[in-house]
Design a protein around this motif. Structure first.
Motif, PDB file in Angstrom:
ATOM      1  N   ARG A  46       0.809  -1.217   0.000  1.00  0.00           N
ATOM      2  CA  ARG A  46       0.000   0.000   0.000  1.00  0.00           C
ATOM      3  C   ARG A  46       0.844   1.270   0.000  1.00  0.00           C
ATOM      4  NH1 ARG A  46      -4.934   2.173   3.890  1.00  0.00           N
ATOM      5  NH2 ARG A  46      -5.907   3.403   2.222  1.00  0.00           N
ATOM      6  N   ALA A  47       1.880   1.340   0.824  1.00  0.00           N
ATOM      7  CA  ALA A  47       2.709   2.547   0.852  1.00  0.00           C
ATOM      8  C   ALA A  47       3.435   2.767  -0.478  1.00  0.00           C
ATOM      9  CB  ALA A  47       3.700   2.498   2.018  1.00  0.00           C
ATOM     10  N   PRO A  48       4.061   1.735  -1.082  1.00  0.00           N
ATOM     11  CA  PRO A  48       4.626   1.946  -2.417  1.00  0.00           C
ATOM     12  C   PRO A  48       3.579   2.368  -3.443  1.00  0.00           C
ATOM     13  CG  PRO A  48       5.532  -0.048  -1.449  1.00  0.00           C
ATOM     14  CD  PRO A  48       4.427   0.404  -0.542  1.00  0.00           C
ATOM     15  N   LEU A  49       2.356   1.850  -3.321  1.00  0.00           N
ATOM     16  CA  LEU A  49       1.290   2.242  -4.246  1.00  0.00           C
ATOM     17  C   LEU A  49       0.951   3.721  -4.094  1.00  0.00           C
ATOM     18  CD1 LEU A  49      -0.970   1.741  -6.285  1.00  0.00           C
ATOM     19  CD2 LEU A  49      -2.390   0.911  -4.397  1.00  0.00           C
ATOM     20  N   PHE A 115       5.169   6.629   5.215  1.00  0.00           N
ATOM     21  CA  PHE A 115       5.463   5.585   6.186  1.00  0.00           C
ATOM     22  C   PHE A 115       4.358   4.537   6.175  1.00  0.00           C
ATOM     23  CE2 PHE A 115       8.072   9.057   7.634  1.00  0.00           C
ATOM     24  CZ  PHE A 115       9.213   8.442   8.124  1.00  0.00           C
ATOM     25  N   ALA A 116       4.733   3.299   5.846  1.00  0.00           N
ATOM     26  CA  ALA A 116       3.779   2.200   5.889  1.00  0.00           C
ATOM     27  C   ALA A 116       3.323   1.981   7.324  1.00  0.00           C
ATOM     28  CB  ALA A 116       4.417   0.931   5.332  1.00  0.00           C
ATOM     29  N   GLY A 132      -2.425   4.297   5.914  1.00  0.00           N
ATOM     30  CA  GLY A 132      -3.256   3.398   6.695  1.00  0.00           C
ATOM     31  C   GLY A 132      -2.908   1.940   6.484  1.00  0.00           C
ATOM     32  N   GLY A 133      -3.234   1.127   7.461  1.00  0.00           N
ATOM     33  CA  GLY A 133      -2.933  -0.296   7.387  1.00  0.00           C
ATOM     34  C   GLY A 133      -3.912  -1.059   6.514  1.00  0.00           C
ATOM     35  N   VAL A 161      -6.544   6.070   5.678  1.00  0.00           N
ATOM     36  CA  VAL A 161      -7.496   5.265   6.452  1.00  0.00           C
ATOM     37  C   VAL A 161      -7.201   3.787   6.268  1.00  0.00           C
ATOM     38  CG1 VAL A 161      -9.243   7.065   6.211  1.00  0.00           C
ATOM     39  CG2 VAL A 161      -9.229   5.143   4.623  1.00  0.00           C
ATOM     40  N   PRO A 162      -7.482   2.962   7.286  1.00  0.00           N
ATOM     41  CA  PRO A 162      -7.278   1.516   7.152  1.00  0.00           C
ATOM     42  C   PRO A 162      -8.211   0.923   6.103  1.00  0.00           C
ATOM     43  CG  PRO A 162      -7.506   2.164   9.461  1.00  0.00           C
ATOM     44  CD  PRO A 162      -7.909   3.346   8.647  1.00  0.00           C
ATOM     45  N   VAL A 163      -7.767  -0.168   5.493  1.00  0.00           N
ATOM     46  CA  VAL A 163      -8.552  -0.871   4.485  1.00  0.00           C
ATOM     47  C   VAL A 163      -8.661  -2.338   4.882  1.00  0.00           C
ATOM     48  CG1 VAL A 163      -8.677  -1.595   2.074  1.00  0.00           C
ATOM     49  CG2 VAL A 163      -7.803   0.675   2.642  1.00  0.00           C
TER      50      VAL A 163
END
Length: 261
Positions: A46-49, A115-116, A132-133, A161-163
């Motif tokens: 997610r963070a790289p995305l 930051f992941a 978000g996580g 936001v978390p997913v």
């Protein structure tokens, strides 16, 4: 003007600051858990995305973007698995991958540090963005047939936001992708029309306001159903905004296609 909310202050900050034409992005992943083997899931991506989409949005403004990845203690095989998984999600390869020990440097100087979830570090320079996580972590071996369904599912949520990733959610994202690709292929057979100026302004304004990708997806959903917009203009709008979304929406253009229920 491309702006993003700094986690530390909550304020929108201009990026890159001043009048530079280079945006430097550093994506920080948590310290590697070698016990997890080489399985890479949505939580790792997610963070790289987000960094990839931020770079793509900057390029719409004529900026050059450079992304580096900081992944402490990343074993070689896991690094290769991460690289393959990023490629499957259409994430452009980072300019460099820093696998320094967690007690070493904190990544390259950057305008934006992403930051992941679960990353316990900080950076003195640039804006800090906490991503978000993702729950559950959905590893490759239970992933969808089309990995870009994971990309669409994640892009449908604000990056902070978390997913929650579920089989039902992935199936729906896969159906949405197939439908949009069929629509784009159909529209491509009609005379081309320019991207409507108001739609371009709305999309750019959403992206410039804290990388509002969910609003762009909503805009495209409304455009698809709008009978007043010519098919050629719909095609050009979807194709243009896919430069940021990275969903390969023109994949079926020129091919026989049939919508799968």
């Amino acid at each position: 003007m491309l702006r993003i909310a700094d986690t530390r202050t909550g304020n929108l900050v201009e990026i890159p600051p001043g009048h530079r034409h280079l945006l430097r992005i550093c994506v920080h992943l948590p310290v590697s858990d070698t016990a997890s083997g080489t399985e890479i899931g949505a939580a790792d991506l997610r963070a790289p995305l987000v960094g990839d989409v931020l770079a793509r949005a900057a390029e719409l403004h004529g900026l050059q973007a450079v992304m580096v990845l900081t992944a402490p203690d990343l074993p070689y095989e896991r690094a290769r698995a991460l690289d393959r998984a990023m490629g499957a999600l259409g994430i452009h390869p980072p300019a460099a991958v820093d696998t320094h020990d967690a007690t070493g440097s904190r990544g390259a100087p950057a305008d934006v540090h992403l930051f992941a979830h679960g990353t316990d570090s900080d950076a003195a320079d640039g804006a800090r963005i906490d991503v978000g996580g993702v729950s559950p972590g959905l590893a490759d071996d239970v992933g969808p047939e089309d990995p870009l369904a994971v990309r669409l599912l994640l892009l449908g949520h604000a990056h902070s936001v978390p997913v929650t990733v579920t089989p039902a959610g992935l199936a729906e994202a896969g159906r949405a992708l197939r439908h949009w690709r069929q629509q784009v292929a159909d529209w491509a057979q009609e005379p081309s029309r320019p991207v409507p100026a108001d739609l371009r302004r709305q999309a750019y304004a959403a992206l410039d306001d804290n990388l509002g990708v969910p609003a762009v997806l909503d805009l495209l959903s409304g455009l698809e159903r709008d009978p007043d917009v010519p098919s050629g203009a719909k095609f050009e709008t979807f194709a243009h905004l896919d430069r940021v979304l990275g969903l390969d929406l023109a994949r079926e253009v020129g091919h026989q296609h049939r919508e799968t229920p």
